[in-house]
Write a protein that holds these residues in place. Structure first.
Motif, mmCIF file in Angstrom:
data_model
loop_
_atom_site.group_PDB
_atom_site.id
_atom_site.type_symbol
_atom_site.label_atom_id
_atom_site.label_comp_id
_atom_site.label_asym_id
_atom_site.label_seq_id
_atom_site.Cartn_x
_atom_site.Cartn_y
_atom_site.Cartn_z
ATOM 1 N N THR A 247 39.854 41.536 30.429
ATOM 2 C CA THR A 247 39.417 40.274 29.834
ATOM 3 C C THR A 247 40.183 39.097 30.428
ATOM 4 O OG1 THR A 247 38.881 41.427 27.789
ATOM 5 C CG2 THR A 247 39.126 39.045 27.647
ATOM 6 N N VAL B 275 39.165 38.568 34.159
ATOM 7 C CA VAL B 275 37.831 37.967 34.258
ATOM 8 C C VAL B 275 37.899 36.490 33.884
ATOM 9 C CG1 VAL B 275 35.520 37.960 33.245
ATOM 10 C CG2 VAL B 275 36.591 40.101 33.886
ATOM 11 N N GLY B 276 38.578 36.197 32.790
ATOM 12 C CA GLY B 276 38.696 34.813 32.343
ATOM 13 C C GLY B 276 39.385 33.929 33.353
ATOM 14 N N SER C 243 34.286 46.461 35.132
ATOM 15 C CA SER C 243 32.981 46.341 34.483
ATOM 16 C C SER C 243 32.732 47.454 33.466
ATOM 17 C CB SER C 243 31.853 46.287 35.508
ATOM 18 O OG SER C 243 31.800 47.460 36.258
ATOM 19 N N ASP D 10 35.049 46.238 30.222
ATOM 20 C CA ASP D 10 34.925 44.995 29.488
ATOM 21 C C ASP D 10 33.545 44.356 29.642
ATOM 22 O OD1 ASP D 10 36.221 42.763 28.020
ATOM 23 O OD2 ASP D 10 35.904 41.678 29.886
ATOM 24 N N ALA E 116 32.713 41.276 29.257
ATOM 25 C CA ALA E 116 32.828 40.015 29.992
ATOM 26 C C ALA E 116 32.893 40.269 31.496
ATOM 27 C CB ALA E 116 34.060 39.228 29.529
ATOM 28 N N LYS F 193 29.384 40.958 32.749
ATOM 29 C CA LYS F 193 28.651 39.701 32.883
ATOM 30 C C LYS F 193 29.120 38.933 34.117
ATOM 31 C CE LYS F 193 27.210 35.588 30.452
ATOM 32 N NZ LYS F 193 27.215 34.823 29.224
ATOM 33 N N ALA F 194 30.424 38.912 34.337
ATOM 34 C CA ALA F 194 30.960 38.201 35.510
ATOM 35 C C ALA F 194 30.488 38.837 36.808
ATOM 36 C CB ALA F 194 32.484 38.167 35.455
ATOM 37 N N THR G 262 26.745 37.823 37.186
ATOM 38 C CA THR G 262 26.500 36.399 37.424
ATOM 39 C C THR G 262 27.065 35.926 38.760
ATOM 40 O OG1 THR G 262 28.461 35.742 36.156
ATOM 41 C CG2 THR G 262 26.357 35.813 34.981
#
Length: 169
Positions: free
Chosen positions: A47, A50-51, A83, A86, A88, A91-92, A95
């Motif tokens: 997390t 990714v953030g 992946s 998490d 997120a 999604k990252a 995208t």
């Protein structure tokens, strides 16, 4: 422990973002991130990474260095671990066009072990329904079949390919 994992994820992502044009730095940070993700007990590292932009940086570096087998190996390992851990991260990856970049790189694979490893990454991503449409849309299934046909005697390729095709069905 969660705080340390989160700090490690943020630090590694910051290193990747500070050195976007240095593949060796990207590779070292991605290796460290993969090792931390494998050793981690929860998704705080994923997390945080990714953030902080690690996935986007890794996908961009892979896009720019598709002919480097060590980069493909490490990026796929790290992207699949993150992946799977998490939502997120999933999604990252999608995208940032991660599935398309991985599929493009797979088209160039000449080493069956590297191909098998990368196909396994796609299989892990296909197992997550939120990512399967992106992979299928990026011709991931066709590339898996092509690699299985290109390396019919490589057992791991056949097994990983069958796994990927099973998740895609």
């Amino acid at each position: 422990k969660d705080l340390l994992e989160a700090q490690a994820g943020q630090l590694l992502a910051q290193i990747m973002l500070r050195h976007p044009d240095e593949p060796s730095v990207q590779l070292a940070a991605a290796r460290a991130l993969a090792a931390c993700a494998e050793a981690g007990s929860d998704r705080s590292l994923a997390t945080a990474a990714v953030g902080a932009g690690a996935v986007a940086s890794m996908v961009n570096t892979l896009h720019d260095n598709q002919s480097k087998s060590d980069m493909l190996w490490c990026a796929c390992e790290t992207l699949s671990l993150l992946s799977v851990m998490d939502p997120a991260a999933r999604k990252a990856v999608t995208t940032t066009q991660g599935p398309r970049v991985i599929t493009e790189a797979l088209r160039r694979v000449a080493d069956p072990s590297l191909g098998s490893h990368t196909v396994y990454t796609l299989a892990c991503m296909l197992a997550k329904k939120s990512m399967s449409h992106q992979i299928i849309g990026a011709d991931g299934v066709e590339v898996v079949v092509q690699l299985m046909q290109r390396f019919p005697q490589h057992e791991a390729m056949q097994a990983d390919g069958a796994l990927a095709l099973g998740w895609a069905a």
